[in-house]
Write a protein that holds these residues in place. Sequence first.
Motif, PDB file in Angstrom:
ATOM      1  N   GLY A  50      24.829  25.551  73.701  1.00 50.39           N
ATOM      2  CA  GLY A  50      24.407  26.247  72.668  1.00 50.39           C
ATOM      3  C   GLY A  50      23.550  25.513  71.599  1.00 50.39           C
ATOM      4  N   GLN A  51      23.112  26.236  70.346  1.00 44.61           N
ATOM      5  CA  GLN A  51      22.504  25.483  69.512  1.00 44.61           C
ATOM      6  C   GLN A  51      23.442  25.725  68.214  1.00 44.61           C
ATOM      7  N   SER A  52      23.061  24.651  67.416  1.00 43.12           N
ATOM      8  CA  SER A  52      23.597  24.590  65.793  1.00 43.12           C
ATOM      9  C   SER A  52      22.499  24.386  64.844  1.00 43.12           C
ATOM     10  N   THR A  53      22.828  24.135  63.453  1.00 42.31           N
ATOM     11  CA  THR A  53      21.913  24.168  62.459  1.00 42.31           C
ATOM     12  C   THR A  53      22.793  23.516  61.364  1.00 42.31           C
ATOM     13  N   GLN A  54      22.100  23.037  60.281  1.00 39.05           N
ATOM     14  CA  GLN A  54      22.711  22.182  59.294  1.00 39.05           C
ATOM     15  C   GLN A  54      21.939  22.615  57.843  1.00 39.05           C
ATOM     16  N   MET A  55      22.724  22.742  56.649  1.00 39.95           N
ATOM     17  CA  MET A  55      22.129  23.193  55.568  1.00 39.95           C
ATOM     18  C   MET A  55      22.461  22.063  54.594  1.00 39.95           C
ATOM     19  N   ILE A  56      21.820  21.913  53.807  1.00 41.73           N
ATOM     20  CA  ILE A  56      22.364  20.753  52.643  1.00 41.73           C
ATOM     21  C   ILE A  56      22.715  21.667  51.281  1.00 41.73           C
ATOM     22  N   ASP A  72      25.714  33.748  58.006  1.00 43.11           N
ATOM     23  CA  ASP A  72      25.976  34.838  58.604  1.00 43.11           C
ATOM     24  C   ASP A  72      24.968  35.525  59.341  1.00 43.11           C
ATOM     25  N   HIS A  73      23.736  35.335  58.906  1.00 43.57           N
ATOM     26  CA  HIS A  73      22.509  35.961  59.491  1.00 43.57           C
ATOM     27  C   HIS A  73      22.169  35.024  60.840  1.00 43.57           C
ATOM     28  N   PHE A  74      22.542  33.685  60.758  1.00 40.23           N
ATOM     29  CA  PHE A  74      22.085  32.948  62.123  1.00 40.23           C
ATOM     30  C   PHE A  74      23.264  33.108  63.086  1.00 40.23           C
ATOM     31  N   TYR A  75      24.475  33.457  62.586  1.00 39.15           N
ATOM     32  CA  TYR A  75      25.609  33.847  63.629  1.00 39.15           C
ATOM     33  C   TYR A  75      25.136  35.193  64.324  1.00 39.15           C
ATOM     34  N   GLN A  76      24.618  36.128  63.660  1.00 42.01           N
ATOM     35  CA  GLN A  76      24.498  37.359  63.816  1.00 42.01           C
ATOM     36  C   GLN A  76      23.376  37.451  64.714  1.00 42.01           C
ATOM     37  N   ASN A  77      22.168  37.009  64.352  1.00 43.13           N
ATOM     38  CA  ASN A  77      20.884  37.160  64.886  1.00 43.13           C
ATOM     39  C   ASN A  77      20.099  35.907  65.881  1.00 43.13           C
ATOM     40  N   TYR A  78      20.886  35.105  65.870  1.00 42.73           N
ATOM     41  CA  TYR A  78      20.394  33.672  66.623  1.00 42.73           C
ATOM     42  C   TYR A  78      21.522  33.207  67.562  1.00 42.73           C
ATOM     43  N   GLY A  79      22.586  33.831  67.448  1.00 43.71           N
ATOM     44  CA  GLY A  79      23.745  33.307  68.602  1.00 43.71           C
ATOM     45  C   GLY A  79      23.908  31.980  68.253  1.00 43.71           C
ATOM     46  N   MET A  80      24.107  31.493  66.832  1.00 45.70           N
ATOM     47  CA  MET A  80      24.380  30.139  66.664  1.00 45.70           C
ATOM     48  C   MET A  80      25.904  30.062  66.899  1.00 45.70           C
ATOM     49  N   LYS A  81      25.992  28.647  67.673  1.00 45.16           N
ATOM     50  CA  LYS A  81      27.212  28.275  67.702  1.00 45.16           C
ATOM     51  C   LYS A  81      28.051  27.661  66.709  1.00 45.16           C
ATOM     52  N   ARG A  82      27.321  26.903  65.839  1.00 50.23           N
ATOM     53  CA  ARG A  82      27.871  26.397  64.376  1.00 50.23           C
ATOM     54  C   ARG A  82      26.883  26.247  63.437  1.00 50.23           C
ATOM     55  N   VAL A  83      27.426  26.552  62.191  1.00 49.56           N
ATOM     56  CA  VAL A  83      26.318  26.134  61.037  1.00 49.56           C
ATOM     57  C   VAL A  83      27.127  25.062  60.437  1.00 49.56           C
ATOM     58  N   TYR A  84      26.665  23.928  59.873  1.00 53.64           N
ATOM     59  CA  TYR A  84      27.038  22.878  59.327  1.00 53.64           C
ATOM     60  C   TYR A  84      26.656  22.770  58.062  1.00 53.64           C
ATOM     61  N   TYR A  85      27.685  22.495  57.026  1.00 50.66           N
ATOM     62  CA  TYR A  85      26.980  22.374  55.407  1.00 50.66           C
ATOM     63  C   TYR A  85      27.448  20.917  55.253  1.00 50.66           C
ATOM     64  N   SER A  86      26.297  20.199  54.514  1.00 50.45           N
ATOM     65  CA  SER A  86      26.318  18.868  54.161  1.00 50.45           C
ATOM     66  C   SER A  86      26.247  18.678  52.489  1.00 50.45           C
ATOM     67  N   GLY A  87      27.162  18.312  52.075  1.00 48.55           N
ATOM     68  CA  GLY A  87      27.379  18.444  50.324  1.00 48.55           C
ATOM     69  C   GLY A  87      26.337  17.453  50.035  1.00 48.55           C
ATOM     70  N   TYR A  88      25.293  17.836  49.269  1.00 51.31           N
ATOM     71  CA  TYR A  88      24.317  16.824  48.627  1.00 51.31           C
ATOM     72  C   TYR A  88      24.852  15.405  48.155  1.00 51.31           C
ATOM     73  N   ILE A  89      24.005  14.441  48.938  1.00 53.52           N
ATOM     74  CA  ILE A  89      24.545  13.089  48.223  1.00 53.52           C
ATOM     75  C   ILE A  89      23.180  12.571  47.764  1.00 53.52           C
ATOM     76  N   PRO A  90      23.087  12.104  46.464  1.00 54.85           N
ATOM     77  CA  PRO A  90      21.864  11.507  46.024  1.00 54.85           C
ATOM     78  C   PRO A  90      21.479  10.296  46.523  1.00 54.85           C
TER      79      PRO A  90
END
Length: 418
Positions: free
Chosen positions: A219-225, A241-259
């Motif tokens: 499958g495919q995944s994505t990441q958000m900062i 939720d939109h990407f899970y429902q409409n793009y069949g995303m396997k995982r959405v990853y969340y990356s806490g912003y690091i300066p």
Amino acid sequence: MNFDRTKEKLEILADAAKYDVSCSSSGGKRKNNGGLGDSSASGICHTYTEDGRCVSLLKILLTNHCIYDCIYCVSRKSNDIKRAAFTVEEVVDLTISFYRRNYIEGLFLSSGIFKDADTTMERLVRVAKKLRNEHNFNGYIHLKSIPGASDILIQEAALYADRLSVNLEIPTESGLKLLAPDKNREDMLQPMRIVQKGIQQYKDEKKIIKSVPKFAPAGQSTQMIVGATNENDLQIIKVADHFYQNYGMKRVYYSGYIPVTSDNRLPAITAEVPVLRENRLYQSDWLMRFYGFKADEILDSNMPFLDLEVDPKLSWALRHLDQFPVNLQTADYRMILRIPGIGVKTAMKIVSSRRFQVLNIDNLKKLGAAVNRAKYFIDFSYGNPFLKHLTDLNLRKLIIGGSQSKFQNQFSQQLTLF
């Protein structure tokens, strides 16, 4: 191959790759002192397959040269850092060499954008193609889909890689325009559509032709900062939720912003908040994927940010005490899942076990429930003295206090979901 120069490139490009969390890393530092294996080599990270196996991957960038000037990115073109680039052959040789030494079971390959999207994507594809066709490499391969690359290259990448991913970067389009003005959201969405369509086509053709070539089987995944712009948590989990429902995303990853760079468009933020917020977003993500929660159930306009003091499932329960206590003998599976302290496996065991016996607290312990939390929300047929706290204003403090007492010797940020 010049060993010293390759080693220097590996250190630079493995370090640059660490900011991409769409390949989960264990951060292992264990060295080989006479045994087998070594997790201290540059670029080694760990991820988990669908069946739960832990897989070690060589995680690197093809290059940290980039034509874009994304404010939040350490590899931005205006940042004064040491640059390096691998050739296709060097990445292939490294992968095979590490694999033969039992360091890794696969490759995670991303890249800065040099020259243009198609040139970058074409080289990523060549790496995977050479590994598969020339070296008969059957290990796991995760490639980055480069936004703006041609549909043909994305389709070809999916024939050789197990998983593809495109980083969404910033949750909202307005935030992206602020911090990455050279990029546009449509270029990120198009590769996702190609992969989604190809996966579905593969599934349909597989029913008729058993030998149809695999297409991104993992499958495919994505990441958000998270935290680089002012989106609230409700906006972020709605995007996921939109990407899970409409793009069949396997995982959405969340990356806490690091300066990692300084710019007046970026927030000045402490190290603690992003880590804790990131943790809560992953917990919310888990609720949406496995517990049947909708994004607007977890949060709403009156509460747009996740509670940092308690996990989102407990937070929901404390805000909906009218739906408790739950009778384990009669409640449906969906409601049992919503009891704090009860996970998916335990909920299934409860539904199965209650046909043969009347469940009590001891039974719940044996089934794997966290009864110190669950006991306040369950109505046992023989009565439950803890139910008096359901209308108690101190229920929240009572549960938090119990959790702190239980885990007082652990790290303060090691939070449990259930």
